[in-house]
Design a protein around this motif. Structure first.
Motif, short mmCIF file in Angstrom:
data_model
loop_
_atom_site.label_atom_id
_atom_site.label_comp_id
_atom_site.label_asym_id
_atom_site.label_seq_id
_atom_site.Cartn_x
_atom_site.Cartn_y
_atom_site.Cartn_z
N THR A 1 0.83 -1.20 0.00
CA THR A 1 0.00 0.00 0.00
C THR A 1 0.87 1.26 0.00
O THR A 1 0.67 2.16 -0.81
N GLY A 2 1.86 1.29 0.89
CA GLY A 2 2.71 2.46 1.00
C GLY A 2 3.39 2.79 -0.33
O GLY A 2 3.29 3.91 -0.82
N VAL B 1 0.79 3.60 -3.33
CA VAL B 1 0.09 4.89 -3.25
C VAL B 1 1.02 6.03 -3.68
O VAL B 1 0.62 6.89 -4.47
N CYS C 1 -7.42 5.18 -2.62
CA CYS C 1 -6.39 4.45 -3.35
C CYS C 1 -5.67 3.47 -2.41
O CYS C 1 -5.44 2.31 -2.75
N ALA C 2 -5.37 3.95 -1.20
CA ALA C 2 -4.68 3.11 -0.22
C ALA C 2 -5.53 1.89 0.13
O ALA C 2 -5.03 0.77 0.22
N CYS D 1 -5.43 -0.64 -2.65
CA CYS D 1 -4.15 -1.37 -2.70
C CYS D 1 -4.07 -2.39 -1.57
O CYS D 1 -3.59 -3.51 -1.76
#
Lengths: 277, 301
Positions: free
Chosen positions: A82-83, A86, A199-200, A203
């Protein structure tokens, strides 16, 4: 008129209950099974509600096996995915939304097409690539694969989001001499928080769901994620369904908490990503 | 549509920064998608079976012709069509009903909305395992339900037709929330005034749905349908975990067949060729989807 209203309300609830019964039943059944002692699993006919409810399955999972480890791996991989995704998607989405560079439309279409190709078709070449890079049996390899498969939709999502933000403020910042990077970090990112959040979430859920690459790229038990751990559980012991369902519940709950916290952003973000593009 | 209007302002800025911002994304996509794509293409022109390295050779388009004549590919393709059409059709119909349902403001309906989304939150592998347990013979709850209505006990995943039915059902179950969400978004874009005008003209609910709502939903329906078509076509996890393509390949779809060719038969060259065929097919479908987006005047690519 009042009668009609009552009739409408009743038929609405009947329909709603039918839908929810179909959609929620398997999750309830998962819960019910996970609370049964091993002996009760093989009752014919099965009991709807456990006769002797127990947390035995959960405590057993907790103690033996590597389930905590799997859960931790899933969380680690999903958070890292995710990190990275994004940040990368936000930058790319912004460039697509603002800068009329050469080949913009073809690249956007290429990304859309990439999103539609099932990852499993690329399993073999990616496996060989990771082998060459020495990334088999590592978190990094799996994270890289998960980022890649989350990226296309994430870029489209961020692109759609930035496209609908008025650009005047950025222009003002730019005229004030902030430059491209400065404008992005000081003006765009703070304004883009809702878009970044959906978005995070996308993901995270995408990595949480991933199975094939986790199965193929990491063969060492201590690196397995939850879906793979549960899948292997089926072959391992003559399927003790109560343990399996307890594990299934444990891997579903984090996604539910996530959803409960961010329901609004998720619902609007997804609709925007797919419908408005 | 703003970016187009702003072109002149932004064109004066350096293009270099655009590439800088795109670089990380393109680097990752290039490494893990473009490179494997080219690699697959390269494999597809070869005869390459891992366990028979002595036979490795370049065969040009031979594999491509072989795919077209392969009865196993034909079987998998017809299963894929059946699976995809049934699942997408049901998702669109049920999703439309669900969207109409969720669009109504009703006291206490917040719970319905939340519970409705539940399947989407269950990871697909987990969902498939739960349904395998539901369809278990003889301990599953599906048979108990069936028998309480006087039906027979069915070995759901052990017979051709029932196994196909089961995987389709699970795919519908898991895909319905997202479909409903997309259609709900479309439904909410219909202006209230249009519906009110129809109401004043004396149209009853049925007429309003068929004459006003449905025609206005057409673009959303087609688009959500196309998107779902592509997603369902790719439903690997559900089929693989529920049945593994069995019994006796009765639920084998194209993506699971590619997997089996590569990882059980180690026929890398041939698997690559089939993969290329699938990618070509999906790119065409994506092109159609993209066109639909553009026709609505909202897409941009």
């Amino acid at each position: 008129m009042r009668l009609r209203r009552i009739f409408f309300t009743i038929s609405w609830w009947v329909a709603a209950i039918l839908f929810v019964a179909f959609l929620a039943f398997p999750v309830l059944w998962m819960l019910s099974t996970s609370l049964k002692p091993s002996g009760e699993i093989f009752h014919i006919p099965p009991t709807w509600i456990p006769e002797h409810p127990t947390l035995h399955s959960f405590t057993t999972l907790w103690q033996k096996g590597n389930f905590l480890r799997y859960l931790g791996n899933s969380i680690l991989v999903a958070l890292a995915t995710t990190g990275i995704a994004v940040v990368v998607a936000s930058m790319a989405g912004y460039a697509f939304a603002r800068l009329p560079f050469v080949g913009r439309k073809s690249v956007l279409f290429g990304i859309l097409a990439a999103q539609m190709i099932p990852g499993v078709l690329f399993l073999l070449p990616i496996f060989m690539l990771m082998k060459q890079l020495g990334l088999l049996n590592s978190y990094l390899g799996l994270i890289l694969a998960n980022v890649t498969f989350a990226l296309p939709f994430a870029i489209w999502m961020m692109y759609g989001f930035y496209k609908h933000i008025p650009a005047e403020i950025e222009e003002a910042a730019w005229v004030d001499g902030a430059g491209f990077g400065g404008t992005y970090f000081r003006v765009v990112l703070p304004m883009g928080r809702p878009g970044l959040l959906s978005c995070a979430i996308f993901c995270f859920l995408s990595s949480w769901d991933e199975f094939v690459f986790a199965l193929a790229l990491n063969t060492r038990d201590e690196l397995r994620t939850m879906p793979v751990g549960l899948y292997n559980f089926v072959g391992q012991y003559g399927i003790e369904w109560n343990y399996l369902m307890a594990g299934a519940l444990l891997v579903t709950i984090p996604a539910m908490i996530f959803f409960a916290l961010f329901q609004k952003q998720i619902l609007s973000g997804f609709a925007a990503g797919a419908v408005k593009g | 549509m703003r970016p187009r209007k702003l072109t002149r302002f932004w064109r004066n800025r350096t293009n270099a920064s655009a590439y800088l911002f795109l670089a990380p994304a393109l680097l990752i996509l290039g490494l893990v998608i473009l490179y494997p794509l080219l690699n697959t293409l390269w494999l597809s022109f070869q005869h390459k079976v891992l366990i028979r390295p002595d036979q490795d050779s370049f065969v040009g388009l031979q594999n491509y012709a072989k795919v077209l004549a392969d009865p196993d590919v034909r079987a998998a393709a017809s299963h894929t069509i059946l699976f995809t059409l049934c699942s997408v059709g049901m998702k669109v119909v049920l999703g439309m009903l669900g969207a109409l349902l969720l669009n109504v403001k009703m006291r206490g309906a917040g719970w319905v909305r939340t519970l409705y989304m539940l399947p989407w939150l269950v990871p697909s592998v987990v969902a498939s395992l739960v349904w395998r347990w539901i369809f278990n013979d003889p301990f599953g709850i599906a048979n108990t339900l069936l028998q309480s209505f006087g039906g027979p006990a069915v070995n759901w995943l052990g017979q051709d037709t029932t196994a196909m039915f089961a995987v389709i059902l699970v795919d519908i179950w898991r895909g319905l929330p997202l479909m409903t969400l997309l259609l709900l978004a479309g439904l909410q874009m219909i202006p209230r005034e249009t519906l009110e005008a129809a109401m004043i003209d004396g149209a009853h609910a049925g007429q309003r749905f068929w004459r006003v709502v449905l025609p206005m939903m057409r673009p959303t329906l087609i688009m959500a349908g196309t998107l779902s078509l592509i997603g369902t076509f790719n439903s690997f996890n559900i089929v693989y975990v529920m049945t593994g393509g069995g019994p006796a390949h009765a639920t084998e779809i194209l993506v699971t067949y590619v997997f089996r060719l590569a990882f059980q038969k180690f026929n890398f060259g041939y698997a690559g060729t089939l993969a290329v065929w699938i990618i070509v097919l999906l790119t065409i479908l994506t092109g159609i989807y993209n066109r639909l987006l553009r026709e609505r005047g909202e897409g941009d690519a």
